[in-house]
Write a protein that holds these residues in place. Structure first.
Motif, PDB file in Angstrom:
ATOM      1  N   GLU A 213       1.142  -0.984  -0.033  1.00  0.00           N
ATOM      2  CA  GLU A 213       0.133   0.037   0.192  1.00  0.00           C
ATOM      3  C   GLU A 213       0.866   1.279  -0.135  1.00  0.00           C
ATOM      4  OE1 GLU A 213      -3.412   2.189   2.850  1.00  0.00           O
ATOM      5  OE2 GLU A 213      -2.463   0.050   3.781  1.00  0.00           O
ATOM      6  N   GLY A 214       0.786   2.190  -1.069  1.00  0.00           N
ATOM      7  CA  GLY A 214       1.071   3.418  -0.645  1.00  0.00           C
ATOM      8  C   GLY A 214       2.580   3.687  -1.787  1.00  0.00           C
ATOM      9  N   GLY A 215       2.813   1.826  -2.585  1.00  0.00           N
ATOM     10  CA  GLY A 215       4.495   1.495  -3.242  1.00  0.00           C
ATOM     11  C   GLY A 215       4.393   2.365  -4.576  1.00  0.00           C
ATOM     12  N   GLU A 216       3.335   2.513  -4.766  1.00  0.00           N
ATOM     13  CA  GLU A 216       3.230   2.827  -6.416  1.00  0.00           C
ATOM     14  C   GLU A 216       4.622   3.891  -6.301  1.00  0.00           C
ATOM     15  OE1 GLU A 216       1.053   3.269  -4.276  1.00  0.00           O
ATOM     16  OE2 GLU A 216      -1.074   1.737  -4.464  1.00  0.00           O
ATOM     17  N   GLU A 217       4.681   5.069  -6.087  1.00  0.00           N
ATOM     18  CA  GLU A 217       5.788   5.871  -6.847  1.00  0.00           C
ATOM     19  C   GLU A 217       7.358   5.219  -6.891  1.00  0.00           C
ATOM     20  OE1 GLU A 217       7.129   8.741  -8.515  1.00  0.00           O
ATOM     21  OE2 GLU A 217       5.339   8.507  -8.406  1.00  0.00           O
ATOM     22  N   ASP A 218       7.194   3.941  -5.952  1.00  0.00           N
ATOM     23  CA  ASP A 218       8.567   3.882  -5.436  1.00  0.00           C
ATOM     24  C   ASP A 218       8.794   2.537  -6.503  1.00  0.00           C
ATOM     25  OD1 ASP A 218       9.373   4.963  -2.951  1.00  0.00           O
ATOM     26  OD2 ASP A 218       7.960   4.211  -1.828  1.00  0.00           O
ATOM     27  N   MET A 219       7.834   1.655  -6.671  1.00  0.00           N
ATOM     28  CA  MET A 219       7.499   0.629  -7.946  1.00  0.00           C
ATOM     29  C   MET A 219       8.297   1.439  -9.072  1.00  0.00           C
ATOM     30  SD  MET A 219       5.124  -2.021  -8.731  1.00  0.00           S
ATOM     31  CE  MET A 219       3.923  -1.211  -9.856  1.00  0.00           C
ATOM     32  N   LYS A 220       7.070   2.271  -9.433  1.00  0.00           N
ATOM     33  CA  LYS A 220       7.857   3.486 -11.091  1.00  0.00           C
ATOM     34  C   LYS A 220       8.977   3.450 -11.006  1.00  0.00           C
ATOM     35  CE  LYS A 220       6.732   7.149 -13.420  1.00  0.00           C
ATOM     36  NZ  LYS A 220       5.260   7.937 -13.702  1.00  0.00           N
ATOM     37  N   ARG A 221       9.784   4.184  -9.813  1.00  0.00           N
ATOM     38  CA  ARG A 221      10.828   4.332 -10.246  1.00  0.00           C
ATOM     39  C   ARG A 221      12.048   3.637 -10.013  1.00  0.00           C
ATOM     40  NH1 ARG A 221      12.860   7.224  -5.688  1.00  0.00           N
ATOM     41  NH2 ARG A 221      14.787   8.308  -6.645  1.00  0.00           N
ATOM     42  N   MET A 222      11.641   2.578  -9.199  1.00  0.00           N
ATOM     43  CA  MET A 222      12.536   1.105 -10.008  1.00  0.00           C
ATOM     44  C   MET A 222      12.219   0.278 -10.714  1.00  0.00           C
ATOM     45  SD  MET A 222      13.691   0.390  -6.536  1.00  0.00           S
ATOM     46  CE  MET A 222      13.864  -1.772  -6.841  1.00  0.00           C
ATOM     47  N   VAL A 223      10.947   0.799 -11.493  1.00  0.00           N
ATOM     48  CA  VAL A 223      10.910  -0.142 -12.668  1.00  0.00           C
ATOM     49  C   VAL A 223      12.278   0.579 -14.041  1.00  0.00           C
ATOM     50  CG1 VAL A 223       9.762  -0.296 -14.934  1.00  0.00           C
ATOM     51  CG2 VAL A 223       8.905  -1.650 -11.883  1.00  0.00           C
ATOM     52  N   GLU A 224      11.550   2.404 -13.795  1.00  0.00           N
ATOM     53  CA  GLU A 224      12.745   3.252 -14.710  1.00  0.00           C
ATOM     54  C   GLU A 224      13.875   3.379 -14.573  1.00  0.00           C
ATOM     55  OE1 GLU A 224      11.188   6.391 -13.557  1.00  0.00           O
ATOM     56  OE2 GLU A 224       8.967   6.435 -14.803  1.00  0.00           O
ATOM     57  N   TYR A 225      14.510   3.002 -12.882  1.00  0.00           N
ATOM     58  CA  TYR A 225      15.609   2.105 -12.670  1.00  0.00           C
ATOM     59  C   TYR A 225      15.953   0.521 -13.708  1.00  0.00           C
ATOM     60  CZ  TYR A 225      20.046   1.644 -10.085  1.00  0.00           C
ATOM     61  OH  TYR A 225      21.726   1.541  -9.364  1.00  0.00           O
ATOM     62  N   ARG A 226      15.432   0.022 -13.542  1.00  0.00           N
ATOM     63  CA  ARG A 226      15.547  -1.501 -14.215  1.00  0.00           C
ATOM     64  C   ARG A 226      16.074  -1.280 -15.146  1.00  0.00           C
ATOM     65  NH1 ARG A 226      11.405  -6.394 -12.479  1.00  0.00           N
ATOM     66  NH2 ARG A 226      10.345  -5.327 -14.010  1.00  0.00           N
ATOM     67  N   GLU A 227      14.680  -0.300 -15.910  1.00  0.00           N
ATOM     68  CA  GLU A 227      15.212  -0.571 -17.584  1.00  0.00           C
ATOM     69  C   GLU A 227      16.537   0.528 -18.109  1.00  0.00           C
ATOM     70  OE1 GLU A 227      11.686   1.506 -18.566  1.00  0.00           O
ATOM     71  OE2 GLU A 227       9.977  -0.043 -18.658  1.00  0.00           O
ATOM     72  N   LYS A 228      16.673   1.347 -17.127  1.00  0.00           N
ATOM     73  CA  LYS A 228      18.192   1.925 -17.521  1.00  0.00           C
ATOM     74  C   LYS A 228      19.072   0.951 -17.561  1.00  0.00           C
ATOM     75  CE  LYS A 228      20.251   6.661 -17.140  1.00  0.00           C
ATOM     76  NZ  LYS A 228      20.008   7.424 -16.784  1.00  0.00           N
ATOM     77  N   PHE A 229      19.541   0.065 -15.920  1.00  0.00           N
ATOM     78  CA  PHE A 229      20.617  -0.075 -15.347  1.00  0.00           C
ATOM     79  C   PHE A 229      20.531  -1.641 -15.150  1.00  0.00           C
ATOM     80  CE2 PHE A 229      21.162   4.181 -13.875  1.00  0.00           C
ATOM     81  CZ  PHE A 229      21.863   5.115 -14.511  1.00  0.00           C
ATOM     82  N   GLY A 230      19.493  -1.825 -15.646  1.00  0.00           N
ATOM     83  CA  GLY A 230      19.037  -3.962 -15.212  1.00  0.00           C
ATOM     84  C   GLY A 230      19.759  -4.226 -16.491  1.00  0.00           C
ATOM     85  N   ALA A 231      20.513  -5.319 -15.514  1.00  0.00           N
ATOM     86  CA  ALA A 231      21.374  -6.197 -16.174  1.00  0.00           C
ATOM     87  C   ALA A 231      20.402  -7.649 -16.420  1.00  0.00           C
ATOM     88  CB  ALA A 231      22.692  -7.231 -15.333  1.00  0.00           C
ATOM     89  N   THR A 232      20.866  -8.662 -17.879  1.00  0.00           N
ATOM     90  CA  THR A 232      20.556  -9.594 -18.062  1.00  0.00           C
ATOM     91  C   THR A 232      20.997 -10.793 -17.792  1.00  0.00           C
ATOM     92  OG1 THR A 232      21.192  -9.667 -19.774  1.00  0.00           O
ATOM     93  CG2 THR A 232      19.572  -8.480 -20.029  1.00  0.00           C
ATOM     94  N   ASP A 233      22.403 -11.326 -17.497  1.00  0.00           N
ATOM     95  CA  ASP A 233      22.893 -12.561 -16.998  1.00  0.00           C
ATOM     96  C   ASP A 233      22.401 -12.668 -15.537  1.00  0.00           C
ATOM     97  OD1 ASP A 233      24.539 -10.704 -15.440  1.00  0.00           O
ATOM     98  OD2 ASP A 233      26.322 -10.634 -16.195  1.00  0.00           O
TER      99      ASP A 233
END
Length: 233
Positions: A213-233
Motif C-alpha cells: 500500500e502506497g508503494g506505487e511511486e517507489d515501484m515506478k522509480r524502481m522499474v525505470e531504474y531497472r530499464e536503464k541499468f538492469g542486467a540480463t545475466d
C-alpha cells in the motif's frame, strides 16, 4: 502503511522483505552509490545488528540454501572478513536447526585480514579448507573484487569454491557498461563457473512493491531504474 508482500514470492523472501522494510534496512528515495549512480533504493545489510534482525537474516540465508535447486553440496560455509564472519557462524547454526540430518556436520571458516604469526598462525580461523567444498556467504556483490580475493584465499588453502550466497543481487550492469547487460555477479558466475545465490533480487523488491500500500511511486522509480541499468545475466 502496510509492508505486506505478495504471495507470489517464496515465504522466506516475504518474511525477509517485511523485516527489512519494517526495520528501515531497505529504504526508498534517492541514494548515491559508489558507482555514482542515483539509486531509488538502498539496502544496508550492516543494520542487521540486533539479535532479532540477525536471526531474520541468517534464517533467510539458511532457507535460501535449503530450498534453492542451484545449491551445491558443500562442507564449509566461509565468511570473508569482516561482515561475512558473523554471517557464516550464525547461518551454520541456523542450517543445523532447520535440517540437522543434512547440515548437522557443516562447518564454518573465515579469514583474517592479516596473517597471525603466533599461536596457531595462518590466515584462516575455523575449519581447515584443504580438500573441502566451500560455499562463500557475504552481504552483497558490488564489483566482485572482494569475492575474487576470497576465492583466491580459499584455493590457496586447498579448498574448492563451489558457490556463493549473498543477501541481495541488485541485478544491474557494471559501472560504465550500461546497455551491455553484464553484471558483477554474472561475471563471477562465468569466470569461476559457480552458482551465485541471492536471498533477494531487484526483481523481488519490485514484486513486493506491487502488493504494498502506497508503494506505487517507489515501484515506478524502481522499474525505470531497472530499464536503464538492469542486467540480463
Amino acid at each position: 502503511m502496510s509492508t505486506s508482500t505478495p504471495t507470489s514470492l517464496a515465504p522466506y523472501k516475504q518474511s525477509f522483505l517485511t523485516t527489512s522494510l519494517d526495520a528501515g534496512i531497505l529504504k526508498f528515495g534517492t541514494f548515491t552509490l559508489k558507482s555514482l549512480r542515483q539509486s531509488p533504493y538502498f539496502f544496508n545489510a550492516g543494520s542487521f545488528y540486533t539479535a532479532t534482525l540477525l536471526r531474520s537474516l541468517t534464517t533467510a540465508y539458511a532457507q535460501c540454501l535449503i530450498s534453492s535447486p542451484e545449491t551445491p553440496r558443500f562442507d564449509i560455509l566461509f565468511g570473508p572478513a569482516y561482515k561475512g564472519i558473523p554471517l557464516a557462524c550464525c547461518t551454520v547454526d541456523k542450517l543445523a536447526q532447520l535440517d540437522e540430518t543434512q547440515y548437522g556436520d557443516i562447518c564454518y571458516s573465515f579469514d583474517r585480514k592479516e596473517a597471525k604469526d603466533h599461536g596457531e598462525g595462518g590466515n584462516i580461523v575455523g575449519a581447515p579448507l584443504r580438500g573441502k567444498r566451500v560455499m562463500i556467504v557475504d552481504d552483497v556483490v558490488t564489483a566482485g573484487t572482494a569475492k575474487r580475493e576470497a576465492i583466491e584465499k580459499i584455493r590457496k588453502e586447498g579448498g574448492e569454491v563451489v558457490g556463493i550466497i549473498v543477501a541481495l543481487d541488485r541485478r544491474e550492469t557494471l559501472p560504465g557498461e550500461e546497455g551491455s547487460g553484464r553484471s558483477a555477479i554474472g561475471e563471477i558466475r562465468r569466470e569461476f563457473g559457480v552458482p551465485v545465490l541471492a536471498i533477494l533480487t531487484m526483481d523481488d523488491i519490485i514484486t513486493a512493491l506491487e502488493g504494498r500500500e502506497g508503494g506505487e511511486e517507489d515501484m515506478k522509480r524502481m522499474v525505470e531504474y531497472r530499464e536503464k541499468f538492469g542486467a540480463t545475466d
